[in-house]
Design a protein around this motif. Structure first.
Motif, PDB file in Angstrom:
ATOM      1  N   LEU A  95       0.592  -1.230  -0.360  1.00 29.65           N
ATOM      2  CA  LEU A  95       0.174  -0.497  -0.027  1.00 29.65           C
ATOM      3  C   LEU A  95       0.854   1.162  -0.438  1.00 29.65           C
ATOM      4  N   GLN A  96       1.900   1.611   0.846  1.00 30.12           N
ATOM      5  CA  GLN A  96       2.632   2.346   1.017  1.00 30.12           C
ATOM      6  C   GLN A  96       3.703   2.655  -0.298  1.00 30.12           C
ATOM      7  N   ILE A 103      -7.359  -1.642  -3.860  1.00 30.31           N
ATOM      8  CA  ILE A 103      -9.010  -1.603  -3.499  1.00 30.31           C
ATOM      9  C   ILE A 103      -8.947  -3.198  -3.575  1.00 30.31           C
ATOM     10  N   GLY A 104      -9.012  -3.057  -2.229  1.00 28.45           N
ATOM     11  CA  GLY A 104      -8.934  -4.304  -1.397  1.00 28.45           C
ATOM     12  C   GLY A 104      -9.972  -4.754  -1.009  1.00 28.45           C
ATOM     13  N   LYS A 111     -16.315 -12.360  -4.235  1.00 25.68           N
ATOM     14  CA  LYS A 111     -15.155 -11.080  -4.606  1.00 25.68           C
ATOM     15  C   LYS A 111     -14.986 -11.452  -6.119  1.00 25.68           C
ATOM     16  N   SER A 112     -14.931 -12.200  -6.790  1.00 20.85           N
ATOM     17  CA  SER A 112     -15.176 -12.504  -8.240  1.00 20.85           C
ATOM     18  C   SER A 112     -16.468 -11.017  -8.619  1.00 20.85           C
ATOM     19  N   THR A 115     -14.879  -7.315  -7.356  1.00 15.98           N
ATOM     20  CA  THR A 115     -13.901  -7.578  -8.570  1.00 15.98           C
ATOM     21  C   THR A 115     -14.142  -7.287  -9.872  1.00 15.98           C
ATOM     22  N   ALA A 116     -14.855  -7.633 -10.443  1.00 16.60           N
ATOM     23  CA  ALA A 116     -15.770  -7.689 -11.717  1.00 16.60           C
ATOM     24  C   ALA A 116     -16.402  -5.828 -12.198  1.00 16.60           C
ATOM     25  N   MET A 117     -17.315  -5.729 -11.743  1.00 17.59           N
ATOM     26  CA  MET A 117     -17.518  -5.087 -11.195  1.00 17.59           C
ATOM     27  C   MET A 117     -16.816  -3.158 -11.295  1.00 17.59           C
ATOM     28  N   ILE A 118     -15.794  -4.401 -10.350  1.00 15.72           N
ATOM     29  CA  ILE A 118     -14.702  -2.801 -10.009  1.00 15.72           C
ATOM     30  C   ILE A 118     -14.382  -2.499 -11.638  1.00 15.72           C
TER      31      ILE A 118
END
Length: 118
Positions: A95-96, A103-104, A111-112, A115-118
């Motif tokens: 992150l640093q 985005i976590g 999750k999948s 992730t696809a929508m993001i």
């Protein structure tokens, strides 16, 4: 601290060697249990302390990168804190130093899709 079995400690070790750091990998597991992780590091100039930890390693380090599986209550981490040694995690390093926003996505379900929508 904690090379681990799933690559996290491997990536952190590779990163710090590439940065020119002198790296000590310490893990309570024996070498035969860490065979796959160790194979990924075999060409790197790394010191190992496997099958044990030694308190002096934690009091003399410049920085400790701790595997997420290591409990905060570890007496070795407490020794490092007492000595004023900074303790960090691999994810915090990512992150640093990430060149872009991160985005976590965590959790048990979705999750999948997320992730696809993001």
């Amino acid at each position: 601290m904690g090379l681990g079995l799933f690559g996290g400690g491997v990536a952190a070790t590779q990163y710090f060697v590439k940065q020119g750091a002198r790296v000590l990998v310490t893990d309570l597991r024996k070498p035969e249990d860490l065979r796959e992780s160790l194979a990924l590091l075999e060409s790197l100039p790394v010191e190992y302390r496997l099958g044990e930890h030694q308190y002096e390693d934690f009091g003399q380090a410049n920085l400790i990168i701790v595997n997420p599986g290591v409990p905060d209550s570890s007496p070795y981490l407490m020794a490092a804190q007492k000595a004023g040694v900074p303790i960090d995690t691999e994810i915090n390093l990512v992150l640093q130093h990430a060149p872009a926003p991160v985005i976590g996505i965590t959790g048990s379900n979705g999750k999948s899709t997320t992730t696809a929508m993001i």
